[in-house]
Design a protein around this motif. Structure first.
Motif, short mmCIF file in Angstrom:
data_model
loop_
_atom_site.label_atom_id
_atom_site.label_comp_id
_atom_site.label_asym_id
_atom_site.label_seq_id
_atom_site.Cartn_x
_atom_site.Cartn_y
_atom_site.Cartn_z
N ARG A 4 0.76 -1.31 0.03
CA ARG A 4 -0.06 -0.04 -0.08
C ARG A 4 0.89 1.27 -0.19
NH1 ARG A 4 -2.56 3.41 3.68
NH2 ARG A 4 -1.69 2.35 5.41
N LYS A 7 2.55 1.76 -3.44
CA LYS A 7 1.72 2.07 -4.44
C LYS A 7 1.37 3.88 -4.04
CE LYS A 7 0.17 -1.39 -6.64
NZ LYS A 7 0.44 -1.47 -8.00
N GLU A 8 1.32 4.10 -2.94
CA GLU A 8 1.15 5.82 -2.51
C GLU A 8 2.33 6.44 -3.01
OE1 GLU A 8 -1.27 7.50 -1.83
OE2 GLU A 8 -0.24 9.27 -1.37
N GLU A 10 4.34 5.57 -5.71
CA GLU A 10 4.12 5.53 -6.97
C GLU A 10 3.22 6.50 -7.42
OE1 GLU A 10 5.63 0.91 -8.09
OE2 GLU A 10 3.38 1.49 -7.70
N ARG A 11 2.12 6.71 -6.78
CA ARG A 11 0.94 7.83 -7.20
C ARG A 11 1.63 9.12 -7.07
NH1 ARG A 11 -2.48 11.17 -4.93
NH2 ARG A 11 -1.90 10.58 -2.91
N LEU A 12 2.49 9.21 -6.05
CA LEU A 12 2.91 10.60 -5.69
C LEU A 12 4.19 11.07 -6.79
CD1 LEU A 12 3.60 10.77 -1.68
CD2 LEU A 12 1.81 12.24 -3.40
N GLY A 14 3.75 9.92 -9.91
CA GLY A 14 3.27 10.24 -11.17
C GLY A 14 2.67 11.76 -11.06
N LYS A 15 2.23 12.38 -9.74
CA LYS A 15 1.71 13.68 -9.61
C LYS A 15 2.89 14.41 -9.79
CE LYS A 15 -1.15 14.82 -6.48
NZ LYS A 15 -1.67 15.08 -5.09
N ASP A 18 3.84 15.25 -13.23
CA ASP A 18 2.67 15.89 -13.93
C ASP A 18 2.70 17.46 -13.43
OD1 ASP A 18 0.59 13.16 -13.90
OD2 ASP A 18 1.90 13.87 -15.45
N GLU A 20 1.80 18.39 -10.05
CA GLU A 20 0.67 18.67 -9.37
C GLU A 20 0.84 18.16 -8.00
OE1 GLU A 20 -2.10 17.03 -13.07
OE2 GLU A 20 -2.15 15.87 -11.27
N THR A 21 2.34 18.03 -7.26
CA THR A 21 2.34 17.74 -6.08
C THR A 21 2.46 18.95 -5.28
OG1 THR A 21 4.60 17.79 -6.57
CG2 THR A 21 3.65 15.52 -6.41
N GLU A 25 3.89 16.76 -0.30
CA GLU A 25 4.05 15.74 -1.02
C GLU A 25 5.44 15.57 -1.43
OE1 GLU A 25 0.67 16.26 -3.48
OE2 GLU A 25 -0.48 15.07 -2.27
#
Length: 170
Positions: A4, A7-8, A10-12, A14-15, A18, A20-21, A25
């Motif tokens: 978990r 995955k968090e 990896e999501r950050l 990506g942000k 982009d 968007e962090t 973050e």
């Protein structure tokens, strides 16, 4: 590390790419990749985030301390240079002062001529003090001689004047 959390992260990531962090973050990402153990599948991002972390506005405490120490060392070096310059200038002024007062003076000691003014300054000052004492003694002797002469000149009788002059010279 559990799946978990990975995955968090990896999501950050990506942000982050982009744009968007949030700052918080991004800080989490920097801290995550600064750890000793990073999962193998995220290992490729480690250097990227280490580079971004080094460019953040807040410096690590060690760097701040190092920068402060460098400033203190620079200030100490400047102070040392200023003190050295003042001491050197004072020595230069003393040499110039001695040259003005005693230029051309020398002392013969054990058959050797010494003309280093800083070395013979005490000898010169002692000689000047002795000369001053002799002048004062001569001056006071001249006053006494002048007073005797005035007394003798005020005596009208030549034989009495001669008798008193003989008494004074004995």
């Amino acid at each position: 590390m559990n799946e978990r959390k990975i995955k968090e992260i990896e999501r950050l990531i990506g942000k982050f790419f982009d744009g968007e962090t949030t700052l918080r973050e991004e800080q989490r990402l920097y801290e995550f990749f600064a750890r000793r153990s990073v999962p193998a599948r995220l290992q490729g991002y480690r250097e990227v985030f280490a580079g971004f972390a080094s460019m953040q506005a807040g410096e690590p405490r060690r760097l701040k301390l190092r920068r402060v120490l460098m400033r203190v060392a620079a200030a100490a070096a400047v102070a040392l240079i200023v003190v050295s310059a003042v001491v050197a200038y004072a020595g230069y002024r003393e040499d110039r002062h001695l040259a003005r007062l005693y230029g051309g003076s020398y002392v013969i000691e054990n058959g050797h001529r010494i003309d280093d003014l800083s070395e013979i300054k005490d000898d010169i000052e002692k000689a000047l003090d002795d000369a001053g004492r002799i002048e004062r003694r001569i001056s006071s002797a001249n006053v006494a001689d002048n007073a005797e002469q005035e007394v003798l000149n005020s005596i009208d009788d030549p034989s009495e004047r001669r008798r008193i002059s003989e008494m004074l010279n004995d």
